[in-house]
Structure formats: structure tokens, C-alpha cells
Scaffold this motif. Structure first.
Motif, PDB file in Angstrom:
ATOM      1  N   ASP A  87       0.816  -1.217   0.000  1.00 24.29           N
ATOM      2  CA  ASP A  87       0.000   0.000   0.000  1.00 24.29           C
ATOM      3  C   ASP A  87       0.847   1.262   0.000  1.00 24.29           C
ATOM      4  O   ASP A  87       0.311   2.375  -0.089  1.00 24.29           O
ATOM      5  N   SER A  88       2.149   1.109   0.090  1.00 17.57           N
ATOM      6  CA  SER A  88       3.038   2.274   0.052  1.00 17.57           C
ATOM      7  C   SER A  88       2.910   2.960  -1.299  1.00 17.57           C
ATOM      8  O   SER A  88       3.231   2.385  -2.340  1.00 17.57           O
ATOM      9  N   SER A  89       2.414   4.168  -1.281  1.00 18.69           N
ATOM     10  CA  SER A  89       2.112   4.909  -2.513  1.00 18.69           C
ATOM     11  C   SER A  89       1.896   6.361  -2.149  1.00 18.69           C
ATOM     12  O   SER A  89       1.880   6.732  -0.977  1.00 18.69           O
ATOM     13  N   ILE A  90       1.663   7.146  -3.180  1.00 22.11           N
ATOM     14  CA  ILE A  90       1.148   8.498  -2.986  1.00 22.11           C
ATOM     15  C   ILE A  90      -0.342   8.447  -3.267  1.00 22.11           C
ATOM     16  O   ILE A  90      -0.775   7.907  -4.298  1.00 22.11           O
ATOM     17  N   TYR A  91      -1.132   8.989  -2.367  1.00 24.00           N
ATOM     18  CA  TYR A  91      -2.579   9.030  -2.541  1.00 24.00           C
ATOM     19  C   TYR A  91      -2.977  10.488  -2.801  1.00 24.00           C
ATOM     20  O   TYR A  91      -2.587  11.389  -2.062  1.00 24.00           O
ATOM     21  N   LEU A  92      -3.734  10.677  -3.859  1.00 23.14           N
ATOM     22  CA  LEU A  92      -4.061  12.025  -4.313  1.00 23.14           C
ATOM     23  C   LEU A  92      -5.565  12.224  -4.385  1.00 23.14           C
ATOM     24  O   LEU A  92      -6.297  11.355  -4.858  1.00 23.14           O
ATOM     25  N   CYS A  93      -5.971  13.399  -3.982  1.00 20.04           N
ATOM     26  CA  CYS A  93      -7.358  13.821  -4.097  1.00 20.04           C
ATOM     27  C   CYS A  93      -7.461  14.753  -5.305  1.00 20.04           C
ATOM     28  O   CYS A  93      -6.534  15.531  -5.568  1.00 20.04           O
ATOM     29  N   SER A  94      -8.563  14.694  -6.026  1.00 19.73           N
ATOM     30  CA  SER A  94      -8.736  15.529  -7.204  1.00 19.73           C
ATOM     31  C   SER A  94     -10.187  15.966  -7.326  1.00 19.73           C
ATOM     32  O   SER A  94     -11.110  15.257  -6.895  1.00 19.73           O
ATOM     33  N   VAL A  95     -10.387  17.142  -7.914  1.00 20.20           N
ATOM     34  CA  VAL A  95     -11.735  17.622  -8.194  1.00 20.20           C
ATOM     35  C   VAL A  95     -11.760  18.186  -9.608  1.00 20.20           C
ATOM     36  O   VAL A  95     -10.735  18.600 -10.147  1.00 20.20           O
ATOM     37  N   LEU A  96     -12.937  18.202 -10.170  1.00 19.46           N
ATOM     38  CA  LEU A  96     -13.129  18.836 -11.469  1.00 19.46           C
ATOM     39  C   LEU A  96     -13.364  20.315 -11.200  1.00 19.46           C
ATOM     40  O   LEU A  96     -14.340  20.693 -10.541  1.00 19.46           O
ATOM     41  N   SER A  97     -12.463  21.135 -11.693  1.00 19.49           N
ATOM     42  CA  SER A  97     -12.446  22.553 -11.335  1.00 19.49           C
ATOM     43  C   SER A  97     -12.707  23.399 -12.563  1.00 19.49           C
ATOM     44  O   SER A  97     -11.933  23.378 -13.509  1.00 19.49           O
ATOM     45  N   GLY A  98     -13.760  24.107 -12.562  1.00 16.85           N
ATOM     46  CA  GLY A  98     -14.065  24.930 -13.716  1.00 16.85           C
ATOM     47  C   GLY A  98     -14.590  24.098 -14.871  1.00 16.85           C
ATOM     48  O   GLY A  98     -15.011  22.959 -14.681  1.00 16.85           O
ATOM     49  N   GLY A  99     -14.515  24.637 -16.078  1.00 17.05           N
ATOM     50  CA  GLY A  99     -15.096  23.953 -17.215  1.00 17.05           C
ATOM     51  C   GLY A  99     -14.297  22.760 -17.704  1.00 17.05           C
ATOM     52  O   GLY A  99     -14.849  21.854 -18.309  1.00 17.05           O
ATOM     53  N   TRP A 100     -13.035  22.712 -17.420  1.00 13.27           N
ATOM     54  CA  TRP A 100     -12.172  21.715 -18.043  1.00 13.27           C
ATOM     55  C   TRP A 100     -11.361  20.874 -17.079  1.00 13.27           C
ATOM     56  O   TRP A 100     -11.313  19.675 -17.191  1.00 13.27           O
ATOM     57  N   GLY A 101     -10.671  21.596 -16.201  1.00 12.41           N
ATOM     58  CA  GLY A 101      -9.513  20.927 -15.610  1.00 12.41           C
ATOM     59  C   GLY A 101      -9.765  20.174 -14.323  1.00 12.41           C
ATOM     60  O   GLY A 101     -10.625  20.528 -13.515  1.00 12.41           O
ATOM     61  N   TYR A 102      -9.012  19.103 -14.148  1.00  9.78           N
ATOM     62  CA  TYR A 102      -8.993  18.387 -12.895  1.00  9.78           C
ATOM     63  C   TYR A 102      -7.817  18.915 -12.084  1.00  9.78           C
ATOM     64  O   TYR A 102      -6.677  18.898 -12.536  1.00  9.78           O
ATOM     65  N   THR A 103      -8.128  19.375 -10.881  1.00 12.50           N
ATOM     66  CA  THR A 103      -7.098  19.877  -9.978  1.00 12.50           C
ATOM     67  C   THR A 103      -6.758  18.799  -8.970  1.00 12.50           C
ATOM     68  O   THR A 103      -7.655  18.102  -8.479  1.00 12.50           O
ATOM     69  N   PHE A 104      -5.473  18.689  -8.656  1.00  8.13           N
ATOM     70  CA  PHE A 104      -5.013  17.681  -7.717  1.00  8.13           C
ATOM     71  C   PHE A 104      -4.433  18.327  -6.463  1.00  8.13           C
ATOM     72  O   PHE A 104      -3.835  19.410  -6.529  1.00  8.13           O
ATOM     73  N   GLY A 105      -4.602  17.643  -5.353  1.00  4.68           N
ATOM     74  CA  GLY A 105      -3.900  18.023  -4.148  1.00  4.68           C
ATOM     75  C   GLY A 105      -2.434  17.619  -4.255  1.00  4.68           C
ATOM     76  O   GLY A 105      -2.021  16.981  -5.226  1.00  4.68           O
ATOM     77  N   SER A 106      -1.661  17.992  -3.255  1.00  8.82           N
ATOM     78  CA  SER A 106      -0.227  17.672  -3.275  1.00  8.82           C
ATOM     79  C   SER A 106       0.054  16.218  -2.932  1.00  8.82           C
ATOM     80  O   SER A 106       1.180  15.756  -3.101  1.00  8.82           O
ATOM     81  N   GLY A 107      -0.962  15.537  -2.445  1.00  5.14           N
ATOM     82  CA  GLY A 107      -0.776  14.113  -2.213  1.00  5.14           C
ATOM     83  C   GLY A 107      -0.342  13.773  -0.797  1.00  5.14           C
ATOM     84  O   GLY A 107       0.163  14.618  -0.053  1.00  5.14           O
ATOM     85  N   THR A 108      -0.567  12.523  -0.444  1.00  6.64           N
ATOM     86  CA  THR A 108      -0.114  11.964   0.832  1.00  6.64           C
ATOM     87  C   THR A 108       0.833  10.826   0.510  1.00  6.64           C
ATOM     88  O   THR A 108       0.429   9.843  -0.119  1.00  6.64           O
ATOM     89  N   ARG A 109       2.066  10.979   0.922  1.00  8.53           N
ATOM     90  CA  ARG A 109       3.069   9.942   0.663  1.00  8.53           C
ATOM     91  C   ARG A 109       3.060   8.964   1.819  1.00  8.53           C
ATOM     92  O   ARG A 109       3.446   9.303   2.934  1.00  8.53           O
ATOM     93  N   LEU A 110       2.580   7.765   1.573  1.00  5.13           N
ATOM     94  CA  LEU A 110       2.420   6.743   2.606  1.00  5.13           C
ATOM     95  C   LEU A 110       3.484   5.676   2.459  1.00  5.13           C
ATOM     96  O   LEU A 110       3.687   5.127   1.375  1.00  5.13           O
TER      97      LEU A 110
END
Lengths: 113, 111
Positions: A87-110
Motif C-alpha cells: 500500500d506504500s504509494s502516494i494518494y491524491l485527491c482531485s476535483v473537477l475545477s471549472g469547465g475543463w480541468g482536474y485539480t489535484f492536491g499535493s498528495g499523501t506519501r504513505l
């Protein structure tokens, strides 16, 4: 575009334990997405979280292992349960932001030891 | 089955050179093709994106070329700078498909 705060930024956990990752967005969004990025690899979608309904999991990911909460339109949590070194990975949260783009958080390095 | 194939896996260019990253897809339902840039310890950041109704989109030193009939798209980085050193991901999304990523390319720009 939306600004995402993700906590913790990194953690080292013992195998068999669980970690809950938080994702806070500065605006209301309908869908939030959780990704996993294994070391040196691409991003793989774990699940889509809609407020007020059960998360939708992608093939290979199950709710018992990765329970997700979405209590409101700006917040979500992902728990990695009964962790193993795989399970050691980077886990990232993302949202659809505006008309086009998916924005990502900086991630959690586990790291699971 | 990998839905978006990206090449090369890594690239080293000299400062001022042109960096080219190629991607190919199979699913004709895709109608949104973004490129993401990721620095170590950071999440991916949207760099530039294109829809299939145009063949090229330019933003500063970054240009996407899109070939709908060949189902290919590429990112060109002109006048590459050491600060461009990062991992670049192409992605695609459309129809009922979620956003899917290529495997990524690690770019190193030498000073």
C-alpha cells in the motif's frame, strides 16, 4: 481553479494499521476523486466520491480496503485499511475545477513498514 | 489494457532544445486531452489541454498537436529550461470514461 488541501502530507505506518487521509477543497464540488500513484508510476483512479451517496470504486479497489466518506461538498476522507507494504504509494485527491480541468492536491506519501 | 500509451518514458535535452512527448489512444469516446506536469513531492498540475475540434493549441512555450484520425496527440516544449525538468503525463477522458493517464515521461533538461 479550486485549491485542495490534503493532510497528512506524508506518514510512515505499521503494517496492519489504518490511515485516514483528508481532502479539503476551497469551493463546493459535486465529485471528488481519489487516486493512487505507486512509486515511479502513473495515476490510478481508486474511486469517485459524490456527496450524499456511496462512493463508486474502480475495478481492483474495494470499500473494505479503501472506505471513503463525503460528508459535504468541500470535504472527503480516504482510509487505507489493514495496511501492508504494498500500500506504500502516494494518494491524491482531485476535483473537477471549472469547465475543463482536474485539480489535484499535493498528495499523501504513505510508507508502510 | 492501457487506454493511453505514452512515449518515451524518459528524455534528456539540453537547455534551449525542443522536448517532444507522444501519446496515443484507442477509445474514440475520448474528447478531452490534458497534459499534466508533476514535480517531485507535488501533485500533478494541469499544463495545457485540447479538445478534438482543433488540431493545435499553444500556450507560451507549450504546444499540443492533435491528430484525430491517427488518434495521437503530442506535447512540444520549445526552448526547454532546467525548470521544466519534471514528469509529464498525458491523459484522456470522455463519454462515460473517467480521466485515464499515460505512464508518464521523466524530462531532464540539462543547463
Amino acid at each position: 481553479s479550486a485549491v485542495i488541501s490534503q493532510k497528512p502530507s506524508r506518514d510512515i505506518c505499521q503494517r496492519g494499521t489504518s490511515l485516514t487521509i483528508q481532502c479539503q477543497v476551497d469551493s463546493q464540488v459535486t465529485m471528488m476523486f481519489w487516486y493512487r500513484q505507486q512509486p515511479g508510476q502513473s495515476l490510478t483512479l481508486i474511486a469517485t466520491a459524490n456527496q450524499g451517496s456511496e462512493a463508486t470504486y474502480e475495478s481492483g479497489f474495494v470499500i473494505d480496503k479503501f472506505p471513503i466518506s463525503r460528508p459535504n461538498l468541500t470535504f472527503s476522507t480516504l482510509t487505507v485499511s489493514n495496511m501492508s507494504p504494498e500500500d506504500s504509494s502516494i494518494y491524491l485527491c482531485s476535483v473537477l475545477s471549472g469547465g475543463w480541468g482536474y485539480t489535484f492536491g499535493s498528495g499523501t506519501r504513505l510508507t508502510v513498514v | 489494457q492501457q487506454q493511453v500509451k505514452q512515449s518515451p518514458q524518459s528524455l534528456i535535452v539540453q537547455k534551449g532544445g525542443i522536448s517532444i512527448i507522444n501519446c496515443a489512444y484507442e477509445n474514440t469516446a475520448f474528447d478531452y486531452f490534458p497534459w499534466y506536469q508533476q514535480f517531485p513531492g507535488k501533485g500533478p498540475a494541469l499544463l495545457i489541454a485540447i479538445r478534438p475540434d482543433v488540431s493545435e493549441k499553444k500556450e507560451g512555450r507549450f504546444t499540443i498537436s492533435f491528430n484525430k484520425s491517427a488518434k495521437q496527440f503530442s506535447l512540444h516544449i520549445m526552448d526547454s529550461q532546467p525548470g521544466d525538468s519534471a514528469t509529464y503525463f498525458c491523459a484522456a477522458q470522455g463519454g462515460s470514461e473517467k480521466l485515464v493517464f499515460g505512464k508518464g515521461m521523466k524530462l531532464t533538461v540539462n543547463p
